[in-house]
Design a protein around this motif. Structure first.
Motif, PDB file in Angstrom:
ATOM      1  N   ALA A  68     -53.846  10.227   5.206  1.00 14.03           N
ATOM      2  CA  ALA A  68     -53.147   9.914   3.956  1.00 14.03           C
ATOM      3  C   ALA A  68     -51.921   9.044   4.242  1.00 14.03           C
ATOM      4  O   ALA A  68     -51.635   8.100   3.498  1.00 14.03           O
ATOM      5  N   LEU A  69     -51.230   9.339   5.311  1.00  9.72           N
ATOM      6  CA  LEU A  69     -50.071   8.531   5.700  1.00  9.72           C
ATOM      7  C   LEU A  69     -50.504   7.105   6.031  1.00  9.72           C
ATOM      8  O   LEU A  69     -49.830   6.140   5.655  1.00  9.72           O
ATOM      9  N   LEU A  70     -51.628   6.973   6.694  1.00  4.89           N
ATOM     10  CA  LEU A  70     -52.160   5.637   6.979  1.00  4.89           C
ATOM     11  C   LEU A  70     -52.447   4.877   5.689  1.00  4.89           C
ATOM     12  O   LEU A  70     -52.146   3.681   5.577  1.00  4.89           O
ATOM     13  N   ALA A  71     -53.035   5.548   4.725  1.00  4.17           N
ATOM     14  CA  ALA A  71     -53.342   4.902   3.445  1.00  4.17           C
ATOM     15  C   ALA A  71     -52.065   4.399   2.780  1.00  4.17           C
ATOM     16  O   ALA A  71     -52.013   3.269   2.277  1.00  4.17           O
ATOM     17  N   TRP A  72     -51.026   5.211   2.802  1.00  5.38           N
ATOM     18  CA  TRP A  72     -49.744   4.809   2.226  1.00  5.38           C
ATOM     19  C   TRP A  72     -49.157   3.612   2.958  1.00  5.38           C
ATOM     20  O   TRP A  72     -48.658   2.665   2.343  1.00  5.38           O
ATOM     21  N   ASN A  73     -49.191   3.638   4.275  1.00  4.85           N
ATOM     22  CA  ASN A  73     -48.624   2.542   5.060  1.00  4.85           C
ATOM     23  C   ASN A  73     -49.383   1.242   4.842  1.00  4.85           C
ATOM     24  O   ASN A  73     -48.769   0.169   4.747  1.00  4.85           O
ATOM     25  N   ILE A  74     -50.699   1.331   4.754  1.00  3.25           N
ATOM     26  CA  ILE A  74     -51.493   0.133   4.488  1.00  3.25           C
ATOM     27  C   ILE A  74     -51.145  -0.427   3.113  1.00  3.25           C
ATOM     28  O   ILE A  74     -50.942  -1.637   2.948  1.00  3.25           O
ATOM     29  N   ALA A  75     -51.044   0.432   2.121  1.00  6.13           N
ATOM     30  CA  ALA A  75     -50.715  -0.012   0.765  1.00  6.13           C
ATOM     31  C   ALA A  75     -49.348  -0.694   0.727  1.00  6.13           C
ATOM     32  O   ALA A  75     -49.189  -1.736   0.078  1.00  6.13           O
ATOM     33  N   LYS A  76     -48.375  -0.132   1.431  1.00  9.78           N
ATOM     34  CA  LYS A  76     -47.031  -0.729   1.445  1.00  9.78           C
ATOM     35  C   LYS A  76     -47.047  -2.125   2.045  1.00  9.78           C
ATOM     36  O   LYS A  76     -46.381  -3.036   1.551  1.00  9.78           O
ATOM     37  N   ASP A  77     -47.815  -2.318   3.109  1.00  7.89           N
ATOM     38  CA  ASP A  77     -47.905  -3.647   3.710  1.00  7.89           C
ATOM     39  C   ASP A  77     -48.638  -4.625   2.796  1.00  7.89           C
ATOM     40  O   ASP A  77     -48.254  -5.791   2.698  1.00  7.89           O
ATOM     41  N   ILE A  78     -49.686  -4.168   2.122  1.00 10.02           N
ATOM     42  CA  ILE A  78     -50.397  -5.044   1.190  1.00 10.02           C
ATOM     43  C   ILE A  78     -49.497  -5.397   0.009  1.00 10.02           C
ATOM     44  O   ILE A  78     -49.518  -6.536  -0.478  1.00 10.02           O
ATOM     45  N   GLU A  79     -48.693  -4.450  -0.439  1.00 10.42           N
ATOM     46  CA  GLU A  79     -47.758  -4.721  -1.539  1.00 10.42           C
ATOM     47  C   GLU A  79     -46.805  -5.852  -1.177  1.00 10.42           C
ATOM     48  O   GLU A  79     -46.472  -6.688  -2.027  1.00 10.42           O
ATOM     49  N   LYS A  80     -46.365  -5.890   0.069  1.00 10.05           N
ATOM     50  CA  LYS A  80     -45.470  -6.966   0.518  1.00 10.05           C
ATOM     51  C   LYS A  80     -46.179  -8.312   0.478  1.00 10.05           C
ATOM     52  O   LYS A  80     -45.577  -9.334   0.145  1.00 10.05           O
ATOM     53  N   ALA A  81     -47.453  -8.319   0.834  1.00  8.47           N
ATOM     54  CA  ALA A  81     -48.216  -9.560   0.847  1.00  8.47           C
ATOM     55  C   ALA A  81     -48.605 -10.019  -0.557  1.00  8.47           C
ATOM     56  O   ALA A  81     -48.782 -11.215  -0.799  1.00  8.47           O
ATOM     57  N   ASP A  82     -48.720  -9.082  -1.484  1.00  6.04           N
ATOM     58  CA  ASP A  82     -49.148  -9.394  -2.851  1.00  6.04           C
ATOM     59  C   ASP A  82     -48.332  -8.565  -3.837  1.00  6.04           C
ATOM     60  O   ASP A  82     -48.845  -7.642  -4.473  1.00  6.04           O
ATOM     61  N   PRO A  83     -47.036  -8.872  -3.986  1.00  3.35           N
ATOM     62  CA  PRO A  83     -46.168  -8.054  -4.843  1.00  3.35           C
ATOM     63  C   PRO A  83     -46.583  -8.036  -6.312  1.00  3.35           C
ATOM     64  O   PRO A  83     -46.259  -7.095  -7.035  1.00  3.35           O
ATOM     65  N   THR A  84     -47.331  -9.019  -6.740  1.00  3.19           N
ATOM     66  CA  THR A  84     -47.775  -9.065  -8.134  1.00  3.19           C
ATOM     67  C   THR A  84     -48.622  -7.848  -8.490  1.00  3.19           C
ATOM     68  O   THR A  84     -48.581  -7.358  -9.615  1.00  3.19           O
ATOM     69  N   HIS A  85     -49.379  -7.349  -7.535  1.00  2.00           N
ATOM     70  CA  HIS A  85     -50.280  -6.219  -7.778  1.00  2.00           C
ATOM     71  C   HIS A  85     -49.798  -4.939  -7.092  1.00  2.00           C
ATOM     72  O   HIS A  85     -50.585  -4.018  -6.857  1.00  2.00           O
TER      73      HIS A  85
END
Length: 161
Positions: free
Chosen positions: A3-20
Motif C-alpha cells: 500500500a505504501l508503494l502504491a501511495w509513493n507511485i501515485a505521488k510521483d505520477i502526480e508530480k509528472a501530471d499535476p492536472t490529474h
C-alpha cells in the motif's frame, strides 16, 4: 508495504501530471485500502496459527513473516539463485530438526532442489509461496491480490488453525 508503494507511485505520477493529481490520489487511496485490508487478513490469520516457525528459500518473505508474527528459523539461501554446498544443506537440516518449523516455503521463480532435499531429510512439509516477483505478461489488475490471497490460504492450510 505494498500500500505504501502504491501511495509513493501515485505521488510521483502526480508530480509528472499535476492536472490529474486528484484522480491519481483517489486511485491510490482505493487501492491502498484494498491492500491494507489484505494486510489485516494476514495479521489476523497469523494470530491463529498453531506453528509460527517457517523456513524460506531466501529473505523475500521477511516483511510478511514480521507482519504475521511468524519466525523465519532458517533461510535456505542468503541470495536468490545461490547454489548451496553440502555443508550449507547440512546446517539448514540441523536448524530445521532443532526448531521444528511448520513448513519450508519455496518460490516458483527459483529451483527447489535444495529445499526438497531438506524437506526429505527432516520430514518437514514443503510448499510454495509466490512473492509476485514475476508473473504472466499482461496480468489482470487484481493479480497481486489474488496471488497474495492464495499465499494466505497456503499459510493457513499448512501452519494450521
Amino acid at each position: 508495504m505494498a500500500a505504501l508503494l502504491a501511495w509513493n507511485i501515485a505521488k510521483d505520477i502526480e508530480k509528472a501530471d499535476p492536472t490529474h493529481a486528484n484522480q491519481y490520489s483517489d486511485n491510490a487511496e482505493a487501492y491502498a485500502g484494498k491492500l491494507n485490508a489484505l494486510a489485516r487478513q494476514f495479521r489476523e490469520a497469523g494470530k491463529t496459527l498453531k506453528n509460527r516457525r517457517i523456513v524460506t528459500q531466501h529473505g523475500v518473505f521477511d516483511y510478511l513473516a514480521r507482519d504475521m508474527g511468524l519466525s523465519v528459523v532458517a533461510v535456505i539461501s542468503a541470495h536468490a539463485g545461490h547454489e548451496l554446498s553440502a555443508n550449507d544443506i547440512l546446517h539448514v537440516v540441523s536448524v530445521v530438526r532443532k526448531e521444528k518449523p511448520g513448513a519450508i516455503f519455496t518460490e516458483p521463480q527459483y529451483p527447489d532442489k535444495a529445499a526438497k532435499t531438506i524437506a526429505s531429510e527432516t520430514g518437514i512439509l514443503l510448499s510454495t509461496l509466490d512473492p509476485v516477483a514475476s508473473g504472466p505478461d499482461n496480468p489482470p489488475l487484481d493479480y497481486y491480490e489474488k496471488t497474495m490471497k492464495k499465499n494466505l490460504e497456503t499459510l493457513v492450510g499448512i501452519l494450521g488453525k
